[in-house]
Write an enzyme that holds these catalytic residues in place. Structure first.
Site, mmCIF file in Angstrom:
data_model
loop_
_atom_site.group_PDB
_atom_site.id
_atom_site.type_symbol
_atom_site.label_atom_id
_atom_site.label_comp_id
_atom_site.label_asym_id
_atom_site.label_seq_id
_atom_site.Cartn_x
_atom_site.Cartn_y
_atom_site.Cartn_z
ATOM 1 N NE ARG A 125 -2.088 1.839 3.327
ATOM 2 C CZ ARG A 125 -1.923 1.532 4.627
ATOM 3 N NH1 ARG A 125 -2.528 0.502 5.160
ATOM 4 N NH2 ARG A 125 -1.164 2.284 5.392
ATOM 5 C CD GLU A 144 4.866 3.960 5.659
ATOM 6 O OE1 GLU A 144 5.946 3.382 5.829
ATOM 7 O OE2 GLU A 144 3.860 3.745 6.376
ATOM 8 C CG ASN A 146 2.671 0.867 4.601
ATOM 9 O OD1 ASN A 146 3.256 1.101 5.640
ATOM 10 N ND2 ASN A 146 1.867 1.755 4.028
ATOM 11 C CB SER A 151 -3.539 -3.370 8.084
ATOM 12 O OG SER A 151 -3.156 -2.128 8.581
ATOM 13 C CE LYS A 305 8.689 4.976 7.464
ATOM 14 N NZ LYS A 305 8.082 3.762 7.970
ATOM 15 N N GLY A 369 4.587 1.057 11.664
ATOM 16 C CA GLY A 369 3.526 0.871 12.653
ATOM 17 C C GLY A 369 3.084 2.136 13.351
ATOM 18 N NE ARG A 450 -3.956 5.337 6.712
ATOM 19 C CZ ARG A 450 -2.683 5.117 6.998
ATOM 20 N NH1 ARG A 450 -2.340 4.523 8.118
ATOM 21 N NH2 ARG A 450 -1.738 5.501 6.165
HETATM 22 P P1 ADP Z 1 4.909 4.311 9.642
HETATM 23 O O1 ADP Z 1 5.710 3.278 8.961
HETATM 24 O O2 ADP Z 1 5.111 4.356 11.108
HETATM 25 O O3 ADP Z 1 3.466 4.262 9.229
HETATM 26 P P2 ADP Z 1 5.004 6.768 8.139
HETATM 27 O O4 ADP Z 1 6.137 7.216 7.311
HETATM 28 O O5 ADP Z 1 3.797 6.316 7.396
HETATM 29 O O6 ADP Z 1 5.528 5.663 9.139
HETATM 30 O O7 ADP Z 1 4.611 7.937 9.128
HETATM 31 C C1 ADP Z 1 3.569 7.804 10.069
HETATM 32 C C2 ADP Z 1 2.620 8.989 9.960
HETATM 33 O O8 ADP Z 1 3.332 10.210 10.166
HETATM 34 C C3 ADP Z 1 1.961 9.121 8.618
HETATM 35 O O9 ADP Z 1 0.776 8.353 8.562
HETATM 36 C C4 ADP Z 1 1.686 10.608 8.534
HETATM 37 O O10 ADP Z 1 0.509 10.932 9.260
HETATM 38 C C5 ADP Z 1 2.868 11.211 9.289
HETATM 39 N N1 ADP Z 1 3.953 11.580 8.339
HETATM 40 C C6 ADP Z 1 4.954 10.785 7.926
HETATM 41 N N2 ADP Z 1 5.748 11.411 7.054
HETATM 42 C C7 ADP Z 1 5.258 12.647 6.905
HETATM 43 C C8 ADP Z 1 5.625 13.782 6.134
HETATM 44 N N3 ADP Z 1 6.697 13.752 5.348
HETATM 45 N N4 ADP Z 1 4.860 14.888 6.232
HETATM 46 C C9 ADP Z 1 3.778 14.931 7.035
HETATM 47 N N5 ADP Z 1 3.376 13.899 7.791
HETATM 48 C C10 ADP Z 1 4.097 12.764 7.742
HETATM 49 MG MG MG Z 2 2.589 4.738 7.475
#
Ligand code: ADP
Ligand code: MG
Length: 474
Positions: A125, A144, A146, A151, A305, A369, A450
């Protein structure tokens, strides 16, 4: 309530009544989680939090996200097959990050022994936010991808009915009809079924690696149910069960409780806390097997990442996807600014940039997560502490995406209705199946929207921050 939809409501009483109808419909549709008090083997459930109304999303962004998904599938798969790229990219990270190092160790061991698996299945995803732009339309920017345990494909397949219901109650039938149909759980199951079929053993099972405490079990059950309808049987086991009862035969076919396993679907194993010594051994056993792992260890590493950051480096996409300039352009258009924190001049510059304007960046470790990233003051503290240490290479720096907030009405079990300023994150589910070097499937299979209050910088639905939503295309 100041949202577009809120103007349809006359008063607080009507809002309460509508929310109750929405909750009842969500319960009836199966938009469910187990409760945090009784997270395992329990029949006590509640609804998964959701927005009362769907959120407005420009159709152009939804279309763009769908159009780039097949490219992301191929990109992830290309990275997973490129051992030299993974090794080089993760070298600095694994020196300082024990979790990534352990995954990488298993990857190396499997390569050394020779990969027995011939069918490859990706269920991923790709997540995006919509960067607000004062002088033009918002831009789709990837947060990012996944590649393990992506999920909510199950639960989100049930939410369009809830939002259609809400709009129908308000006599907005045309609007209700515009809510996109969405059935990622069917598409995800189709990918598993295809991999199962190519594995080619009629009596073999799908092994779902599950956590002991799983509030989100109905999301997984939705996929299991689709498989059973195709006469493909799924067994749910923990890593601990695998280490006690799993085995390989001389052809490295995997057996669990004496039954052959065609596909291993991980809904566990993406966080350090999920691994004991015993669990690491179980993971190694699974990886060494001929069974189709979803994902195999290389594909899990392709979702880190650090890999995401290296992919944004000039020339890297071109190298990984040769002769596909259009795919490269589509992919690159979704990249936000991503910066290496490896020791050296480039990393020093990134640190300086983040310290000079902390509100513009996010500091990310190699974790999944939710709840692991650092923002603002916390990021500054961490960077001050890490800036002269090699440990900084286990993080990456990312430009912070700033969507335009909007009012939304959030429904959570046991909480009063909240109308708050929110932002959304759109995910597209991708599925691919490769048999040897031939792609048998490469598609997008649905989406997940979401929404969360702007006061939370980080975290998804499972982390208790975001809630399920649907895009209302405009
Ligand atoms: P994880 O693997 O923990 O899901 P993410 O990279 O998806 O890590 O980051 C978790 C959350 O943090 C995202 O769902 C988003 O809400 C916020 N986030 C992550 N990166 C950014 C970004 N570059 N700008 C704004 N919000 C971010
Ligand atoms: Mg995420």
């Amino acid at each position: 309530m100041a949202t577009g939809w809120g103007s349809l409501l006359q008063d607080e009483k009507q809002l309460q009544a509508l929310a109750q109808e929405a909750v009842d419909r969500a319960l009836a549709e199966g938009v469910l989680l187990r409760t945090s008090q009784q997270p395992s083997c329990s029949d006590v459930v509640s609804y998964a939090p959701f927005t009362l109304f769907p959120s407005l999303v420009p159709s152009a962004l939804i279309e763009q996200a769908y159009a780039v998904q097949m490219d992301f599938n191929l990109l992830v798969d290309a990275v997973s097959q490129n051992a030299a790229f993974l090794e080089q990219t993760l070298a600095s990270t694994i020196r300082r990050d024990d979790f990534t190092a352990r995954l990488f160790d298993i990857h190396k061991q499997v390569l050394k022994e020779g990969v027995a698996q011939t069918v490859f299945l990706g269920l991923n995803r790709s997540d995006y936010m919509f960067q607000h732009n004062a002088d033009g339309p918002p831009a789709l920017k990837q947060i990012e991808i996944n590649t393990i345990s992506a999920s909510f494909g199950g639960l989100t397949s049930r939410t369009p009915a809830v939002h259609r219901h809400v709009l129908s109650v308000l006599n907005k039938n045309q609007e209700a009809a515009r809510i996109l149909s969405n059935e990622p759980c069917k598409g995800l199951a189709l990918g598993i079924a295809k991999a199962w079929e190519l594995y080619g053993s009629a009596n073999a099972l799908v092994l779902l690696i599950a956590q002991e405490k799983e509030r989100n079990i109905f999301d997984q059950r939705a996929i299991e149910n689709e498989l059973l309808a195709r006469n493909i049987h799924v067994i749910r086991r923990r890593f601990e069960d695998v280490s006690e009862k799993g085995s390989l035969d001389s052809d490295r076919r995997l057996f669990m409780d004496g039954q052959e396993v065609a596909v291993v679907y991980f809904r566990d194993g993406y966080m350090p806390s999920q691994y004991s010594v015993q669990n690491w051994e179980a993971r190694l056993l699974l990886e060494r097997s001929r069974a189709v792992k979803c994902p195999d260890i290389a594909t899990q590493l392709a979702g880190t990442k650090k890999v995401q950051q290296e992919l944004s480096r000039r020339g890297v996409l071109e190298r990984l996807l040769p002769g596909q300039p259009e795919a490269v352009a589509r992919l690159r258009a979704t990249f936000a600014g991503l910066y290496s924190l490896d020791m050296g001049e480039e990393g020093d510059q990134a640190v300086a940039k983040a310290l000079a304007a902390p509100q513009r960046f996010v500091l990310k470790p190699q974790r999944e997560g939710g709840g692991n990233n650092l923002y603002g003051e916390e990021m500054v503290e961490a960077l001050e502490r890490l800036k002269d240490s090699e440990e900084r290479a286990s993080y990456i720096l990312m430009e912070k995406i700033e969507p335009k907030p909007f009012d939304s009405c959030l429904l959570r079990p046991g909480s009063p209705i909240r109308v708050v300023q929110c932002i959304s994150e759109l995910g597209i589910f991708g599925v691919y199946v490769r048999h040897g070097q031939t792609y048998v499937m490469n598609k997008h299979v649905g989406h997940l929207l979401r929404t969360k209050a702007i006061e939370h910088a980080d975290g998804g639905v499972a982390a208790g921050v975001a809630v399920l939503d649907n895009p209302y295309p405009v």
